[in-house]
Design a protein around this motif. Structure first.
Motif, PDB file in Angstrom:
ATOM      1  N   HIS A 297       0.818  -1.218   0.000  1.00  0.00           N
ATOM      2  CA  HIS A 297       0.000   0.000   0.000  1.00  0.00           C
ATOM      3  C   HIS A 297       0.849   1.265   0.000  1.00  0.00           C
ATOM      4  CE1 HIS A 297      -4.003   1.788   0.660  1.00  0.00           C
ATOM      5  NE2 HIS A 297      -3.359   2.720   1.345  1.00  0.00           N
ATOM      6  N   TYR A 298       1.898   1.296   0.828  1.00  0.00           N
ATOM      7  CA  TYR A 298       2.678   2.527   1.014  1.00  0.00           C
ATOM      8  C   TYR A 298       4.069   2.499   0.387  1.00  0.00           C
ATOM      9  CZ  TYR A 298      -0.866   4.224   4.264  1.00  0.00           C
ATOM     10  OH  TYR A 298      -2.039   4.672   4.818  1.00  0.00           O
ATOM     11  N   GLY A 299       4.468   1.347  -0.144  1.00  0.00           N
ATOM     12  CA  GLY A 299       5.777   1.280  -0.799  1.00  0.00           C
ATOM     13  C   GLY A 299       6.944   1.212   0.161  1.00  0.00           C
ATOM     14  N   ARG A 300       6.683   0.928   1.417  1.00  0.00           N
ATOM     15  CA  ARG A 300       7.730   0.813   2.431  1.00  0.00           C
ATOM     16  C   ARG A 300       7.190  -0.021   3.584  1.00  0.00           C
ATOM     17  NH1 ARG A 300       9.001   6.526   4.757  1.00  0.00           N
ATOM     18  NH2 ARG A 300       9.655   6.821   2.614  1.00  0.00           N
ATOM     19  N   THR A 301       8.081  -0.491   4.450  1.00  0.00           N
ATOM     20  CA  THR A 301       7.643  -1.298   5.574  1.00  0.00           C
ATOM     21  C   THR A 301       7.183  -0.402   6.723  1.00  0.00           C
ATOM     22  OG1 THR A 301       9.811  -1.363   6.641  1.00  0.00           O
ATOM     23  CG2 THR A 301       9.351  -3.042   4.954  1.00  0.00           C
ATOM     24  N   PRO A 302       6.424  -0.952   7.671  1.00  0.00           N
ATOM     25  CA  PRO A 302       6.059  -0.156   8.845  1.00  0.00           C
ATOM     26  C   PRO A 302       7.275   0.382   9.595  1.00  0.00           C
ATOM     27  CG  PRO A 302       4.734  -2.159   8.748  1.00  0.00           C
ATOM     28  CD  PRO A 302       5.777  -2.281   7.685  1.00  0.00           C
ATOM     29  N   ALA A 303       8.310  -0.430   9.720  1.00  0.00           N
ATOM     30  CA  ALA A 303       9.519   0.010  10.418  1.00  0.00           C
ATOM     31  C   ALA A 303      10.188   1.167   9.682  1.00  0.00           C
ATOM     32  CB  ALA A 303      10.493  -1.158  10.569  1.00  0.00           C
ATOM     33  N   GLU A 304      10.184   1.127   8.360  1.00  0.00           N
ATOM     34  CA  GLU A 304      10.776   2.224   7.589  1.00  0.00           C
ATOM     35  C   GLU A 304       9.997   3.519   7.772  1.00  0.00           C
ATOM     36  OE1 GLU A 304      12.824  -0.338   3.934  1.00  0.00           O
ATOM     37  OE2 GLU A 304      10.742   0.367   3.771  1.00  0.00           O
ATOM     38  N   THR A 305       8.678   3.407   7.886  1.00  0.00           N
ATOM     39  CA  THR A 305       7.866   4.597   8.151  1.00  0.00           C
ATOM     40  C   THR A 305       8.226   5.192   9.501  1.00  0.00           C
ATOM     41  OG1 THR A 305       5.986   3.953   6.781  1.00  0.00           O
ATOM     42  CG2 THR A 305       5.514   5.387   8.643  1.00  0.00           C
ATOM     43  N   ARG A 306       8.336   4.369  10.525  1.00  0.00           N
ATOM     44  CA  ARG A 306       8.701   4.863  11.847  1.00  0.00           C
ATOM     45  C   ARG A 306      10.085   5.497  11.842  1.00  0.00           C
ATOM     46  NH1 ARG A 306       5.236   5.537  16.095  1.00  0.00           N
ATOM     47  NH2 ARG A 306       6.918   4.995  17.535  1.00  0.00           N
ATOM     48  N   GLU A 307      11.010   4.864  11.159  1.00  0.00           N
ATOM     49  CA  GLU A 307      12.368   5.389  11.100  1.00  0.00           C
ATOM     50  C   GLU A 307      12.393   6.749  10.408  1.00  0.00           C
ATOM     51  OE1 GLU A 307      16.347   5.927  11.486  1.00  0.00           O
ATOM     52  OE2 GLU A 307      15.178   4.302  12.397  1.00  0.00           O
ATOM     53  N   ASP A 308      11.632   6.870   9.333  1.00  0.00           N
ATOM     54  CA  ASP A 308      11.608   8.127   8.584  1.00  0.00           C
ATOM     55  C   ASP A 308      10.944   9.240   9.381  1.00  0.00           C
ATOM     56  OD1 ASP A 308      11.998   9.659   6.086  1.00  0.00           O
ATOM     57  OD2 ASP A 308       9.812   9.690   6.073  1.00  0.00           O
ATOM     58  N   LEU A 309       9.848   8.931  10.074  1.00  0.00           N
ATOM     59  CA  LEU A 309       9.112   9.959  10.798  1.00  0.00           C
ATOM     60  C   LEU A 309       9.765  10.352  12.111  1.00  0.00           C
ATOM     61  CD1 LEU A 309       5.403   8.796  10.336  1.00  0.00           C
ATOM     62  CD2 LEU A 309       6.610  10.593   9.093  1.00  0.00           C
TER      63      LEU A 309
END
Length: 315
Positions: A297-309
């Motif tokens: 859906h988002y083109g990245r993993t949940p962990a990658e989202t947390r790391e980025d934010l």
């Protein structure tokens, strides 16, 4: 555990070299931008708030041209974020790609930060500019978004109010600010890709009932396309046809989207997260399936989202 903090800062251009100080501030708060100052006595000020990548800035500026070229974009390599622009005072012109708009209070802009753009204004303006991090909304919706949002829609007005609240309210904590910011992103996601209006007729009513059932019960793993059809008293093929005629995705795709987007909102708060718990509570059969669906859906993993934010993998 995330160590993201709520931060705020005020800025006023330096009296001795206001143009250089504004250039420095923009580079640090937004990214590389070319400036052409047109006011005899340039002045600008800003008030920024952020939790990790969740940032909103209220600024005012005397006459100036802003140009973000491909060279500027290369200088910010890897920044594929977007910006939401809410004018508070004044009138300015904006161009990106083939789109050209005149913005003033009441009209909201949404634009890609990783594409060339040009903005200019003859008089002093003030506006809010909200960073929309890559992956924080559906990338397909963002890719196809118009430069100017339809200000006549109630959802756009709700988005405007939510963004203004972020700036006007006081006493924010990191958790509260990130939750409110995520609420604005959720509204933006809906603005960029609203469900189409459903026509009249029995099957249209079935489609709307199916949508409501999915949204209300998506976190129940027992809710499947077959179960939804049974509740509605129709066959699965009839359910698929009703949704297709109404312009909706398949029931399975809608279930996955609702579950993923709700999980995403939980990941977008500056609070500790447990991936196994999120997967279970949002209706996924396993954590592995949750991660797969999220990436699709988002083109990245949940962990990658947390790391980025927030600079935190989140477990």
């Amino acid at each position: 555990m995330t160590d993201a903090e709520y931060r705020r800062e005020e800025f006023t251009t330096d009296d001795e070299d206001p143009t250089a100080s504004w250039d420095w501030y923009l580079s640090n708060r937004q990214g590389s931008v070319g400036l052409a100052f047109r006011a005899e006595e340039f002045r600008s000020d800003a008030y920024a708030q952020n939790v990790g990548r969740f940032q909103i800035v209220r600024f005012s500026s005397a006459a100036v041209d802003y140009r973000r070229s491909r060279r500027n974009i290369r200088a910010d390599e890897g920044d594929n974020s977007y910006r939401l622009l809410i004018p508070l005072r004044g009138r300015f012109e904006f161009e990106q790609g083939d789109s050209r708009e005149i913005f003033q209070p009441g009209k909201i802009g949404f634009f890609h930060w990783n594409r060339p753009l040009f903005m200019t204004h003859d008089d002093t303006i003030s506006a809010l500019i909200m960073t929309v991090p890559e992956g924080s909304i559906d990338p397909r919706r963002a890719e196809d978004a118009p430069l100017a949002l339809d200000e006549k829609r109630p959802l756009v007005r709700a988005l405007d109010a939510q963004v203004r609240l972020l700036v006007e309210a006081e006493g924010w904590t990191a958790a509260d600010f990130s939750v409110a910011f995520s609420g604005a992103l959720m509204l933006l996601d809906g603005v960029l890709n609203p469900f189409p209006a459903v026509g009249s007729g029995t099957r249209a009513a079935d489609a709307e009932r199916a949508r409501r059932l999915i949204e209300e019960h998506a976190n129940d793993r027992a809710v499947t396309p077959r179960a939804i059809a049974a509740i509605l008293g129709i066959s699965e093929p009839t359910l698929y046809r009703a949704l297709k005629r109404a312009g909706y995705p398949s029931p399975g795709a809608m279930l996955r989207a609702v579950r993923v987007e709700r999980a995403h909102r939980r990941l977008s708060a500056a609070l500790p997260v447990d991936m196994d718990r999120i997967a279970f509570e949002e209706g996924f059969p396993s954590t592995r399936r949750f991660r797969e669906s999220y990436r699709e859906h988002y083109g990245r993993t949940p962990a990658e989202t947390r790391e980025d934010l927030f600079g935190d993998g989140g477990g």
